[in-house]
Write a protein that holds these residues in place. Structure first.
Motif, PDB file in Angstrom:
ATOM      1  N   TYR A  31       0.846  -1.190   0.000  1.00 15.25           N
ATOM      2  CA  TYR A  31       0.000   0.000   0.000  1.00 15.25           C
ATOM      3  C   TYR A  31       0.879   1.236   0.000  1.00 15.25           C
ATOM      4  O   TYR A  31       1.872   1.309   0.701  1.00 15.25           O
ATOM      5  CB  TYR A  31      -0.910   0.014   1.237  1.00 15.25           C
ATOM      6  CG  TYR A  31      -1.642   1.320   1.405  1.00 15.25           C
ATOM      7  CD1 TYR A  31      -2.747   1.622   0.621  1.00 15.25           C
ATOM      8  CD2 TYR A  31      -1.212   2.263   2.329  1.00 15.25           C
ATOM      9  CE1 TYR A  31      -3.420   2.822   0.751  1.00 15.25           C
ATOM     10  CE2 TYR A  31      -1.881   3.468   2.480  1.00 15.25           C
ATOM     11  CZ  TYR A  31      -2.970   3.745   1.687  1.00 15.25           C
ATOM     12  OH  TYR A  31      -3.620   4.952   1.823  1.00 15.25           O
ATOM     13  N   ASP A  32       0.485   2.209  -0.798  1.00 20.30           N
ATOM     14  CA  ASP A  32       1.145   3.505  -0.838  1.00 20.30           C
ATOM     15  C   ASP A  32       0.060   4.574  -0.820  1.00 20.30           C
ATOM     16  O   ASP A  32      -0.945   4.444  -1.534  1.00 20.30           O
ATOM     17  CB  ASP A  32       1.998   3.624  -2.105  1.00 20.30           C
ATOM     18  CG  ASP A  32       2.718   4.943  -2.182  1.00 20.30           C
ATOM     19  OD1 ASP A  32       2.271   5.804  -2.964  1.00 20.30           O
ATOM     20  OD2 ASP A  32       3.716   5.123  -1.458  1.00 20.30           O
ATOM     21  N   ALA A  33       0.239   5.615  -0.031  1.00 21.33           N
ATOM     22  CA  ALA A  33      -0.792   6.643   0.103  1.00 21.33           C
ATOM     23  C   ALA A  33      -1.122   7.315  -1.226  1.00 21.33           C
ATOM     24  O   ALA A  33      -2.267   7.685  -1.467  1.00 21.33           O
ATOM     25  CB  ALA A  33      -0.350   7.693   1.122  1.00 21.33           C
ATOM     26  N   TYR A  44      -3.645   0.673  -3.290  1.00 21.35           N
ATOM     27  CA  TYR A  44      -3.383  -0.736  -2.998  1.00 21.35           C
ATOM     28  C   TYR A  44      -2.902  -1.415  -4.275  1.00 21.35           C
ATOM     29  O   TYR A  44      -3.576  -1.376  -5.292  1.00 21.35           O
ATOM     30  CB  TYR A  44      -4.650  -1.410  -2.474  1.00 21.35           C
ATOM     31  CG  TYR A  44      -5.212  -0.711  -1.259  1.00 21.35           C
ATOM     32  CD1 TYR A  44      -4.785  -1.061   0.017  1.00 21.35           C
ATOM     33  CD2 TYR A  44      -6.144   0.317  -1.385  1.00 21.35           C
ATOM     34  CE1 TYR A  44      -5.276  -0.416   1.134  1.00 21.35           C
ATOM     35  CE2 TYR A  44      -6.634   0.971  -0.270  1.00 21.35           C
ATOM     36  CZ  TYR A  44      -6.199   0.609   0.984  1.00 21.35           C
ATOM     37  OH  TYR A  44      -6.681   1.260   2.091  1.00 21.35           O
ATOM     38  N   THR A  86      -7.107   2.740  -6.203  1.00 24.86           N
ATOM     39  CA  THR A  86      -7.230   3.919  -5.344  1.00 24.86           C
ATOM     40  C   THR A  86      -8.599   3.977  -4.694  1.00 24.86           C
ATOM     41  O   THR A  86      -8.770   4.620  -3.674  1.00 24.86           O
ATOM     42  CB  THR A  86      -6.981   5.209  -6.139  1.00 24.86           C
ATOM     43  OG1 THR A  86      -7.847   5.240  -7.269  1.00 24.86           O
ATOM     44  CG2 THR A  86      -5.541   5.288  -6.607  1.00 24.86           C
ATOM     45  N   LEU A 138     -12.282  -3.156   2.839  1.00 27.89           N
ATOM     46  CA  LEU A 138     -11.427  -2.618   3.902  1.00 27.89           C
ATOM     47  C   LEU A 138     -11.607  -3.385   5.206  1.00 27.89           C
ATOM     48  O   LEU A 138     -10.633  -3.626   5.927  1.00 27.89           O
ATOM     49  CB  LEU A 138     -11.738  -1.140   4.143  1.00 27.89           C
ATOM     50  CG  LEU A 138     -11.187  -0.155   3.129  1.00 27.89           C
ATOM     51  CD1 LEU A 138     -11.713   1.247   3.406  1.00 27.89           C
ATOM     52  CD2 LEU A 138      -9.669  -0.160   3.147  1.00 27.89           C
ATOM     53  N   ASN A 194      -6.833  -6.172   6.498  1.00 33.11           N
ATOM     54  CA  ASN A 194      -6.081  -4.940   6.730  1.00 33.11           C
ATOM     55  C   ASN A 194      -4.970  -4.820   5.686  1.00 33.11           C
ATOM     56  O   ASN A 194      -3.841  -5.246   5.904  1.00 33.11           O
ATOM     57  CB  ASN A 194      -5.492  -4.924   8.141  1.00 33.11           C
ATOM     58  CG  ASN A 194      -4.724  -3.657   8.417  1.00 33.11           C
ATOM     59  OD1 ASN A 194      -4.788  -2.691   7.655  1.00 33.11           O
ATOM     60  ND2 ASN A 194      -3.984  -3.649   9.511  1.00 33.11           N
ATOM     61  N   LYS A 239      -3.311  -2.375   4.738  1.00 31.78           N
ATOM     62  CA  LYS A 239      -2.244  -1.418   5.020  1.00 31.78           C
ATOM     63  C   LYS A 239      -1.107  -2.075   5.807  1.00 31.78           C
ATOM     64  O   LYS A 239      -0.089  -1.467   6.052  1.00 31.78           O
ATOM     65  CB  LYS A 239      -2.795  -0.207   5.768  1.00 31.78           C
ATOM     66  CG  LYS A 239      -3.691   0.637   4.880  1.00 31.78           C
ATOM     67  CD  LYS A 239      -4.114   1.911   5.554  1.00 31.78           C
ATOM     68  CE  LYS A 239      -4.985   2.717   4.605  1.00 31.78           C
ATOM     69  NZ  LYS A 239      -5.460   3.955   5.210  1.00 31.78           N
ATOM     70  N   SER A 240      -1.286  -3.348   6.151  1.00 36.66           N
ATOM     71  CA  SER A 240      -0.279  -4.092   6.895  1.00 36.66           C
ATOM     72  C   SER A 240       0.790  -4.631   5.951  1.00 36.66           C
ATOM     73  O   SER A 240       0.481  -5.237   4.924  1.00 36.66           O
ATOM     74  CB  SER A 240      -0.935  -5.260   7.640  1.00 36.66           C
ATOM     75  OG  SER A 240       0.047  -6.114   8.181  1.00 36.66           O
ATOM     76  N   ASN A 241       2.047  -4.429   6.308  1.00 37.98           N
ATOM     77  CA  ASN A 241       3.160  -4.960   5.515  1.00 37.98           C
ATOM     78  C   ASN A 241       3.266  -6.479   5.620  1.00 37.98           C
ATOM     79  O   ASN A 241       3.928  -7.117   4.802  1.00 37.98           O
ATOM     80  CB  ASN A 241       4.482  -4.314   5.929  1.00 37.98           C
ATOM     81  CG  ASN A 241       4.583  -2.878   5.462  1.00 37.98           C
ATOM     82  OD1 ASN A 241       3.945  -2.486   4.483  1.00 37.98           O
ATOM     83  ND2 ASN A 241       5.375  -2.088   6.159  1.00 37.98           N
TER      84      ASN A 241
END
Length: 123
Positions: A43-45, A49, A69, A76, A80, A82-84
């Motif tokens: 994920y990058d702001a 995704y 985007t 969502l 999750n 946004k988790s690496n």
């Protein structure tokens, strides 16, 4: 009395002109739902995704990174993203591709695609 008729006529011409202008500049859209098995790439702001998707399941060289985007609330809540910790994991994803055309000020028609992630399920 003539002033009222002229005013009404001018207003009608303006309304019809505005409608004709909006119809000619209307965006043509085609929506397609796609289900694929994909590998999460992070994920990058700015980009959103990222998923690595094979265009042809039998060809390893047909991999492409697709950036989402837009994402639904259901997707969502499911995972999750946004988790690496999920980078490199495989998911079944359902997404919507919207293809639309826009006419620029020079009259050229450009075709664009946008991607919206609808559903995510970890495999």
């Amino acid at each position: 009395m003539n002033t009222k008729k002229i005013t009404v006529f001018v207003l009608m011409v303006m309304v019809f002109s505005a409608n004709a202008f909006s119809i000619t500049n209307q965006i043509n859209q085609n929506k397609i739902k796609v289900t694929k098995v994909a590998t999460f790439d992070g994920y990058d702001a700015e980009d959103g995704y990222a998923f690595i998707i094979r265009e042809d399941e039998d060809d390893e060289d047909s991999e492409a990174i697709v950036y989402f985007t837009e994402i639904t609330e259901a997707a969502l809540k499911a995972v999750n993203l946004k988790s690496n910790d999920l980078i490199g994991k495989r998911f079944e994803i359902i997404y919507e591709v919207t293809e639309y055309e826009e006419e620029d000020e020079n009259g050229f028609i450009e075709t664009y695609e946008s991607y919206k992630l609808i559903q995510v399920k970890r495999l």
